[in-house]
Design an enzyme around this catalytic site. Structure first.
Site, short mmCIF file in Angstrom:
data_model
loop_
_atom_site.label_atom_id
_atom_site.label_comp_id
_atom_site.label_asym_id
_atom_site.label_seq_id
_atom_site.Cartn_x
_atom_site.Cartn_y
_atom_site.Cartn_z
CB SER A 221 -0.83 -0.06 1.16
OG SER A 221 -1.44 1.24 1.58
CE1 TYR B 74 -4.51 -2.16 5.30
CE2 TYR B 74 -3.48 -0.17 4.68
CZ TYR B 74 -4.10 -1.06 4.19
OH TYR B 74 -4.12 -1.25 2.83
#
Ligand SMILES: *[C@@H]1O[C@H](CO)[C@@H](O)[C@H](O)[C@H]1NC(C)=O
Ligand SMILES: *[C@@H]1O[C@H](CO)[C@@H](O)[C@H](O)[C@H]1NC(C)=O
Length: 329
Positions: A164, A176
């Site tokens: 990401s 995350y």
């Protein structure tokens, strides 16, 4: 001159075609395993590769996800149930895949399965909140990769890991960003180690896209859960209006940044699996290319100022520091 010009443009485009577009032969004999095919990027890439003619093995977490996918794909596509945080489940998937591919080995492994929540301010988190995300996005990805590497070596195949932009620029507490930084570094080490066996490793770094990961209802529900668990002293630090302000900002940034064209991401995955010369890194989405990745190269104070603009500041702050001063005196 004109002739030379036309000739060189022509040969350049042929070279470009060969490098960029020329796909590998015998796609219809190659097997690709994709994790997290219930929805989002995994679901779309499974359908796309099925159309291209690959043998797709789509690993889904839920039976419902698997059935819905099977209903829209060819009979060549097989689904298998996989929970990447469960070693037994990985072992069962391995047995299934090994039987499917036979002695040919596996051409592609797309490590796509992931989750985002809990996301929120760091001091709202408990250890379990970190474990939940890291276990899926990082530890699960590593275990699946290790398990299937022998099959990939047989075929000199390819690993495609979904990281990401938040693996390049960390903001928003929780597991995350950590997990995606981990995916970046695991993939770098892996690429350098398996190059000797002809196995390629590519990293896809999507910006913000409309998927389950950026689903604002899920994020808000989870933020409320985190807030409700906070001790009163931490709630005081943030002030009573903070949760609402934070959720508004989240909603606004998801609506501003999220691209609904998730095929921008699956195109990168296809390139990594089909091009003669796959790339090491793909960034997908305009926000990734022109905002997040450039910002990740900026000095930390510049990034801090920019990212601060995206977050509300806690109201309770002033009160908290005043009372602390009073204690000091
Ligand atoms: C996945 O496996 C873990 C570990 O065994 C388990 O705790 C979790 O509930 C499983 N998740 C699902 C959706 O089955
Ligand atoms: C792909 O693998 C080949 C053979 O190991 C290597 O020469 C090449 O640099 C690799 N490409 C990428 C993007 O990793």
């Amino acid at each position: 001159h004109m002739f030379i010009y036309i000739f060189s443009v022509h040969s350049l485009s042929i070279v470009y075609w060969h490098v960029e577009r020329h796909s590998l032969p015998h796609i219809e004999e190659k097997h690709v395993l994709i994790t997290g095919c219930d929805s989002g990027f995994g679901n779309l890439i499974a359908r796309q590769l099925d159309k291209r003619g690959f043998y797709v093995i789509a690993a889904c977490l839920t039976e419902k996800g698997a059935q819905e996918l099977k209903a829209t794909t060819s009979a060549k596509l097989k689904t298998v149930s996989l929970n990447v945080t469960d070693s037994d489940s990985i072992a069962q998937t391995f047995e299934f895949v090994e039987k499917e591919v036979g002695s040919k080995g596996l051409w592609g492994l797309v490590n796509n399965a992931g989750r985002a929540t809990p996301i929120g301010p760091t001091d709202w988190m408990q250890m379990d909140d970190f474990h939940k995300v890291l276990n899926v996005n990082l530890i699960g990805l590593i275990e699946v990769t290790l398990k299937f590497l022998p099959l990939l070596k047989i075929n000199k195949g390819r690993v495609v890991n979904v990281a990401s932009v938040m693996g390049r620029l960390a903001f928003g507490g929780g597991g995350y960003c950590l997990s995606k930084w981990g995916v970046e570094s695991f993939s770098d080490s892996l690429r350098r180690d398996v190059q000797f066996f002809g196995v390629n490793v590519s990293i896809v770094e999507p910006g913000f896209f409309k998927t389950g990961v950026t689903n604002i209802e899920i994020i808000e529900k989870d933020l409320k859960r985190l807030w409700d668990k906070l001790p009163p002293s931490v709630k005081d630090d943030y002030g009573p209006k903070y949760l609402d302000k934070y959720m508004k900002v989240q909603r606004l940034s998801m609506n501003t940044f999220c691209d609904s064209d998730i095929s921008k991401v699956t195109k990168c995955m296809e390139h990594a699996l089909m091009a003669r010369f796959p790339r090491t890194r793909y960034s997908a989405g305009w926000d990734a290319k022109f905002f997040w990745i450039p910002l990740s190269y900026a000095p930390a104070f510049v990034a801090d100022v920019m990212l601060r603009l995206l977050l509300p500041s806690p109201d309770g702050n002033k009160k908290a520091s005043v009372s602390r001063n009073q204690v000091d005196v």
